[in-house]
Design a protein around this motif. Sequence first.
Motif, short mmCIF file in Angstrom:
data_model
loop_
_atom_site.label_atom_id
_atom_site.label_comp_id
_atom_site.label_asym_id
_atom_site.label_seq_id
_atom_site.Cartn_x
_atom_site.Cartn_y
_atom_site.Cartn_z
N LEU A 51 -28.00 43.65 -9.11
CA LEU A 51 -28.71 43.04 -8.18
C LEU A 51 -29.27 41.68 -9.07
CD1 LEU A 51 -30.11 42.09 -5.69
CD2 LEU A 51 -32.06 43.62 -6.01
N VAL A 52 -30.02 42.29 -10.19
CA VAL A 52 -30.56 41.32 -11.12
C VAL A 52 -29.41 40.08 -11.61
CG1 VAL A 52 -31.89 41.09 -13.18
CG2 VAL A 52 -32.28 42.68 -11.58
N SER A 53 -28.46 40.88 -11.89
CA SER A 53 -27.14 39.95 -12.37
C SER A 53 -26.75 38.95 -11.50
CB SER A 53 -26.10 40.85 -12.87
OG SER A 53 -26.11 41.85 -13.72
N MET A 54 -27.04 39.04 -10.17
CA MET A 54 -26.54 38.12 -9.23
C MET A 54 -27.56 37.19 -9.23
SD MET A 54 -27.89 37.30 -5.94
CE MET A 54 -28.65 38.66 -5.28
N ILE A 55 -29.05 37.49 -9.64
CA ILE A 55 -30.17 36.57 -9.52
C ILE A 55 -29.87 35.65 -10.85
CG2 ILE A 55 -32.57 36.44 -9.60
CD1 ILE A 55 -32.85 38.79 -7.67
N VAL A 56 -29.31 36.26 -11.94
CA VAL A 56 -29.33 35.71 -13.21
C VAL A 56 -28.42 34.35 -12.92
CG1 VAL A 56 -28.34 35.79 -15.50
CG2 VAL A 56 -29.89 37.42 -14.84
N GLU A 57 -27.38 34.71 -12.26
CA GLU A 57 -26.30 33.63 -11.82
C GLU A 57 -27.21 32.43 -11.25
OE1 GLU A 57 -22.36 33.52 -11.51
OE2 GLU A 57 -22.16 35.73 -11.37
N LYS A 58 -28.00 32.81 -10.28
CA LYS A 58 -28.90 31.83 -9.85
C LYS A 58 -29.71 30.75 -10.82
CE LYS A 58 -30.03 33.89 -5.16
NZ LYS A 58 -29.41 32.77 -4.41
N ALA A 59 -30.18 31.60 -11.87
CA ALA A 59 -30.70 30.79 -12.87
C ALA A 59 -29.79 30.04 -13.74
CB ALA A 59 -31.48 31.74 -13.93
N ILE A 60 -28.51 30.48 -14.01
CA ILE A 60 -27.71 29.84 -14.70
C ILE A 60 -27.31 28.44 -13.99
CG2 ILE A 60 -25.17 29.94 -15.53
CD1 ILE A 60 -25.62 32.73 -16.05
N LYS A 86 -24.48 51.53 -16.08
CA LYS A 86 -23.64 50.66 -17.01
C LYS A 86 -24.22 49.05 -16.85
CE LYS A 86 -18.99 49.52 -18.29
NZ LYS A 86 -19.41 49.56 -19.85
N SER A 87 -24.38 48.36 -17.87
CA SER A 87 -24.88 47.07 -17.68
C SER A 87 -23.66 45.94 -17.64
CB SER A 87 -25.50 46.63 -18.82
OG SER A 87 -25.47 45.30 -18.93
N GLY A 88 -23.76 45.24 -16.80
CA GLY A 88 -22.81 44.13 -16.65
C GLY A 88 -23.19 42.87 -17.30
N THR A 89 -24.13 42.67 -17.74
CA THR A 89 -24.75 41.65 -18.63
C THR A 89 -23.84 40.88 -19.55
OG1 THR A 89 -26.88 42.34 -17.96
CG2 THR A 89 -26.57 40.38 -19.75
N GLU A 90 -23.25 41.78 -20.21
CA GLU A 90 -22.26 41.25 -21.35
C GLU A 90 -21.02 40.77 -20.65
OE1 GLU A 90 -20.64 42.56 -25.89
OE2 GLU A 90 -21.57 44.04 -24.70
N ALA A 91 -20.47 41.37 -19.83
CA ALA A 91 -19.25 40.97 -18.99
C ALA A 91 -19.69 39.61 -18.31
CB ALA A 91 -18.84 41.93 -18.03
N LEU A 92 -20.85 39.43 -17.64
CA LEU A 92 -21.04 38.19 -17.08
C LEU A 92 -21.30 37.04 -17.96
CD1 LEU A 92 -22.61 36.61 -14.90
CD2 LEU A 92 -24.87 37.40 -15.42
N CYS A 93 -21.69 37.37 -19.51
CA CYS A 93 -21.91 36.25 -20.34
C CYS A 93 -20.50 35.68 -20.89
CB CYS A 93 -22.73 36.81 -21.62
SG CYS A 93 -24.43 36.92 -21.34
N ALA A 94 -19.58 36.80 -20.94
CA ALA A 94 -18.25 36.46 -21.11
C ALA A 94 -17.53 35.63 -20.20
CB ALA A 94 -17.58 37.70 -21.53
N GLU A 95 -17.61 35.84 -19.12
CA GLU A 95 -17.20 35.17 -17.68
C GLU A 95 -17.91 33.67 -17.84
OE1 GLU A 95 -17.64 35.34 -12.98
OE2 GLU A 95 -17.75 37.22 -14.29
N ARG A 96 -19.00 33.64 -18.05
CA ARG A 96 -19.59 32.31 -18.01
C ARG A 96 -19.58 31.63 -19.36
NH1 ARG A 96 -22.32 31.35 -12.85
NH2 ARG A 96 -22.34 29.25 -13.79
N GLY A 97 -19.04 31.86 -20.41
CA GLY A 97 -18.97 31.55 -21.57
C GLY A 97 -20.43 31.29 -22.30
N ILE A 98 -21.39 32.19 -22.25
CA ILE A 98 -22.78 32.26 -22.67
C ILE A 98 -22.81 33.46 -23.71
CG2 ILE A 98 -25.06 32.66 -21.88
CD1 ILE A 98 -24.32 31.37 -19.14
N LYS A 99 -23.61 33.07 -24.38
CA LYS A 99 -23.98 34.03 -25.63
C LYS A 99 -24.85 35.56 -25.12
CE LYS A 99 -23.85 31.25 -30.01
NZ LYS A 99 -24.59 31.12 -31.16
N PHE A 100 -24.25 36.31 -25.43
CA PHE A 100 -25.05 37.52 -25.34
C PHE A 100 -25.75 37.75 -26.46
CE2 PHE A 100 -25.10 42.52 -25.14
CZ PHE A 100 -25.96 42.53 -23.94
N LEU A 101 -27.21 37.81 -26.19
CA LEU A 101 -28.05 37.85 -27.30
C LEU A 101 -28.72 39.45 -27.70
CD1 LEU A 101 -30.14 34.75 -26.64
CD2 LEU A 101 -28.18 35.00 -28.11
#
Length: 280
Positions: free
Chosen positions: A182-191, A225-240
């Motif tokens: 759910l938070v990953s979806m909201i992160v996309e709004k911030a992006i 399981k986290s999806g943040t790293e996959a989201l970063c790869a999909e959007r071309g954003i650095k995973f920190l």
Amino acid sequence: MAENSNECTHDCSSCNADCSSRNEIVHEKLHPASSVKHVIGVVSGKGGVGKSIVTSMLAVAMRRRDFRTAVLDADVTGPSVPKAFGAHGKVGSTGDGLIPITTKTGIDIMSVNLLLDEETSPVVWRGPVIAGAVKQFWTDVIWSDEDYMFIDMPPGTGDVPLTVFQSIPLDGIIIVTTPQELVSMIVEKAINMASLMNIPVIGIIENMSYVKCPDCGRRIDVFGKSGTEALCAERGIKFLGQIPFDPSLASLCDRGIIELYENDYVDAAADAVESFVSEK
């Protein structure tokens, strides 16, 4: 925002009009006695993800690298930065501007809690008043020779984040998230909001990622399981990187001594900030 329209909602995030209000953003001017080289916003799509502690740790990390560092606490209704640093009392004034409080290691801080008679007094203000206060933290405070300023943004994509994006010359933002889908979806709004406002995303850091068993040291993914790293790869954003549940961090914040933290959780984020500004 529809130019020359009586139906303008002043909500750029929901408007497709190509008008001057979107394209000709006018940044507020710093106080004449101030100097701030780089401004980094720390953003979250929702509350409760640990944005303020990440902001605080980033400021400490950059100060440890011998940079002059500041934190502007734009989370006016939930100001927790002073507590983390043990900063109490009221800010000073020269008559010409406000003087931020300086922490034990030399980090300058401005927060609404440093202006209140009682730290626990609620800030019951409407959006435009809060946004105006944040602008004043930029224009009316004397920030002396700051290499890096981190802005602890309020959560979401409402009035105050929009005000910061439009009024303060951000170099870029770091987004703080947690592993839930759910938070990953909201992160996309911030992006998407950052993209809409032409603000670069330096990277995404994930907080509350896992727990280490105190007995065997095994990693436990509390939220799955986290999806943040996959989201970063999909959007071309650095995973920190990932920050685990760490009771010692909560204890340090509660005691106002976050400057004493001993871990490398935000080192990759600090490296990314340095690299990002050097390439601009």
